[in-house]
Design a protein around this motif. Sequence first.
Motif, PDB file in Angstrom:
ATOM      1  N   ALA A 144      26.056 -21.189 -16.919  1.00 51.68           N
ATOM      2  CA  ALA A 144      27.565 -20.980 -16.588  1.00 51.68           C
ATOM      3  C   ALA A 144      28.326 -21.238 -17.390  1.00 51.68           C
ATOM      4  O   ALA A 144      29.644 -20.900 -17.563  1.00 51.68           O
ATOM      5  N   ASP A 145      28.171 -22.056 -18.509  1.00 49.82           N
ATOM      6  CA  ASP A 145      28.910 -22.539 -19.844  1.00 49.82           C
ATOM      7  C   ASP A 145      28.910 -21.431 -20.781  1.00 49.82           C
ATOM      8  O   ASP A 145      29.649 -21.465 -21.762  1.00 49.82           O
ATOM      9  N   LEU A 146      27.690 -20.643 -20.705  1.00 51.41           N
ATOM     10  CA  LEU A 146      27.292 -19.926 -21.995  1.00 51.41           C
ATOM     11  C   LEU A 146      28.198 -18.543 -21.609  1.00 51.41           C
ATOM     12  O   LEU A 146      28.628 -17.858 -22.484  1.00 51.41           O
ATOM     13  N   ILE A 147      28.322 -17.906 -20.557  1.00 54.11           N
ATOM     14  CA  ILE A 147      29.056 -16.631 -20.238  1.00 54.11           C
ATOM     15  C   ILE A 147      29.250 -16.590 -18.874  1.00 54.11           C
ATOM     16  O   ILE A 147      28.675 -17.124 -17.895  1.00 54.11           O
ATOM     17  N   THR A 148      30.444 -15.547 -18.666  1.00 58.63           N
ATOM     18  CA  THR A 148      30.923 -15.484 -17.385  1.00 58.63           C
ATOM     19  C   THR A 148      30.110 -14.555 -16.785  1.00 58.63           C
ATOM     20  O   THR A 148      29.611 -13.863 -17.411  1.00 58.63           O
ATOM     21  N   ALA A 149      30.241 -14.745 -15.177  1.00 61.22           N
ATOM     22  CA  ALA A 149      29.369 -13.586 -14.437  1.00 61.22           C
ATOM     23  C   ALA A 149      30.306 -12.213 -14.928  1.00 61.22           C
ATOM     24  O   ALA A 149      29.451 -11.220 -14.929  1.00 61.22           O
ATOM     25  N   GLU A 150      31.286 -12.153 -15.170  1.00 66.56           N
ATOM     26  CA  GLU A 150      31.961 -11.085 -15.453  1.00 66.56           C
ATOM     27  C   GLU A 150      31.575 -10.327 -16.870  1.00 66.56           C
ATOM     28  O   GLU A 150      31.135  -9.047 -16.965  1.00 66.56           O
ATOM     29  N   GLU A 151      31.359 -11.101 -17.752  1.00 67.53           N
ATOM     30  CA  GLU A 151      31.029 -10.539 -19.192  1.00 67.53           C
ATOM     31  C   GLU A 151      29.416 -10.256 -19.009  1.00 67.53           C
ATOM     32  O   GLU A 151      28.960  -9.287 -19.466  1.00 67.53           O
ATOM     33  N   ALA A 152      28.744 -10.933 -18.265  1.00 68.48           N
ATOM     34  CA  ALA A 152      27.342 -10.626 -18.210  1.00 68.48           C
ATOM     35  C   ALA A 152      27.070  -9.466 -17.147  1.00 68.48           C
ATOM     36  O   ALA A 152      25.861  -8.971 -17.474  1.00 68.48           O
ATOM     37  N   GLU A 153      27.958  -9.265 -16.379  1.00 70.30           N
ATOM     38  CA  GLU A 153      27.837  -8.154 -15.443  1.00 70.30           C
ATOM     39  C   GLU A 153      27.179  -8.886 -14.195  1.00 70.30           C
ATOM     40  O   GLU A 153      27.436  -8.977 -13.227  1.00 70.30           O
ATOM     41  N   ARG A 154      25.814  -9.290 -14.348  1.00 66.35           N
ATOM     42  CA  ARG A 154      24.987 -10.050 -13.633  1.00 66.35           C
ATOM     43  C   ARG A 154      24.384 -11.427 -14.510  1.00 66.35           C
ATOM     44  O   ARG A 154      23.591 -10.970 -15.299  1.00 66.35           O
ATOM     45  N   ARG A 155      24.741 -12.418 -14.038  1.00 66.87           N
ATOM     46  CA  ARG A 155      24.203 -13.795 -14.973  1.00 66.87           C
ATOM     47  C   ARG A 155      22.860 -13.822 -14.156  1.00 66.87           C
ATOM     48  O   ARG A 155      22.636 -15.011 -13.484  1.00 66.87           O
ATOM     49  N   LEU A 191      16.463 -14.821 -11.477  1.00 64.56           N
ATOM     50  CA  LEU A 191      17.172 -15.843 -10.958  1.00 64.56           C
ATOM     51  C   LEU A 191      19.021 -15.595 -11.271  1.00 64.56           C
ATOM     52  O   LEU A 191      19.002 -15.614 -12.401  1.00 64.56           O
ATOM     53  N   GLN A 192      19.726 -15.240 -10.378  1.00 69.00           N
ATOM     54  CA  GLN A 192      21.097 -15.093 -10.473  1.00 69.00           C
ATOM     55  C   GLN A 192      21.722 -16.152 -10.329  1.00 69.00           C
ATOM     56  O   GLN A 192      21.608 -16.921  -8.992  1.00 69.00           O
ATOM     57  N   LEU A 193      22.729 -16.634 -10.982  1.00 68.51           N
ATOM     58  CA  LEU A 193      23.701 -17.671 -10.810  1.00 68.51           C
ATOM     59  C   LEU A 193      25.248 -17.399 -10.414  1.00 68.51           C
ATOM     60  O   LEU A 193      25.719 -16.500 -11.571  1.00 68.51           O
ATOM     61  N   LEU A 196      17.182 -15.206  -5.768  1.00 66.26           N
ATOM     62  CA  LEU A 196      16.050 -14.456  -6.471  1.00 66.26           C
ATOM     63  C   LEU A 196      16.711 -13.030  -6.133  1.00 66.26           C
ATOM     64  O   LEU A 196      16.927 -12.621  -5.256  1.00 66.26           O
ATOM     65  N   ASP A 197      16.452 -12.204  -7.295  1.00 65.31           N
ATOM     66  CA  ASP A 197      16.655 -10.882  -7.501  1.00 65.31           C
ATOM     67  C   ASP A 197      15.237 -10.253  -7.475  1.00 65.31           C
ATOM     68  O   ASP A 197      14.548 -10.564  -8.440  1.00 65.31           O
ATOM     69  N   GLY A 198      15.103  -9.303  -6.764  1.00 70.91           N
ATOM     70  CA  GLY A 198      13.643  -8.565  -6.823  1.00 70.91           C
ATOM     71  C   GLY A 198      13.958  -6.957  -6.782  1.00 70.91           C
ATOM     72  O   GLY A 198      14.753  -6.605  -5.935  1.00 70.91           O
TER      73      GLY A 198
END
Length: 356
Positions: free
Chosen positions: A65-76, A99-101, A165-167
Amino acid sequence: MSERGLHSRPEVTPERAEFYEKIDPLAVAPLWERLFTFMSKEPKMRAAPYLWRYSAIRPSLMETADLITAEEAERRVLILENPSLKGETAAADSLFAGLQLIMPGEVAGTHRHSPSALRFIIEGDGAYTAINGEKAPMKVGDLILTPSMVWHDHGNVGSDPVVWLDGLDIPLIRALGTMFTDLYNGGELHPEGRPDYDNIARFGANMRPMNYQAEGSHSPVFHYPYDVSKKALINLKKSKEFDPCHGIKLQYINPNTGEPVMVTIDCYLQLLPGGFSTQDYQSTGTWIYSVVEGTGKTVIGDSIFEWGPKDHFVVPGWLLHHHEPDSDDAILFSFSDKGTQEKLGLYRERRGNVTH
Ligand code: GTQ
């Protein structure tokens, strides 16, 4: 006299070795030097069984959560990457898991892709997945589908971190060479669609709109709430009819066809009554499990995996396995390529020593 050899390598005489080298520049190769390497008598998966313990992963997942935003990661997402397939973005030969946060206030923007995806909610309240702009509020244990090429975005309007969980069928789509992806209008958020729970109202009450014509081959329901699915399992327990290999295992279906919810991913929720050890089961399907409630262990081939809530494990195809829940009931979610294999006429299973 030489023997027939589907599984054995013919002798490499000096004369043959020389020949193989000679033909190499012609981009041809002798099949008899290869047959035994892949024409196994029975399936041999590249993936090994593996278990990801949630308590071991969660601190690192929260650090993202502190390493990268959801926006920059596209999917964290932290990929549940099977060590036997290191670098391959896969949990098993045919399936991806991650596992998506998503943190409070965040949005993971609208996109679509040819891989089909499921979300199974692990932790937290207040997030949603929107499908074509229609929001499905996420509760722990809910199953949410984002089928192939359907627009979807995620958001968190609550105050807790939310994890699911993403499958996905990524390895299969890669192998087929059918990967397509798009950002909505080059990066915009999809506008509001139908009201929340609209899909359940139309298709999730054992009813459907009069004269409904299916669009696509996936389920028109994209949200299967846990309270409904769990209640079915609890009520079924009263019948005391337990499948020796599966306990009580219900398949999520496309109510329009009775088929698996998506063409390439087949989903299940199962109750293992406390103390009910299942019999050995073996299938060509690969199974990825998410433990919802209870504790126990699963024996896969020579490996024993002890599990509790929010742990994930993979049972690669054709490995003999059985479950041993502890004294309380256990509830397990799982997804599989069973439906894909059945459509291709390839699925096989063995219960005890009977093959079907
Ligand atoms: O949430 O759309 O784990 O596109 C991998 C690829 C999640 C998603 C993943 C994706 C998504």
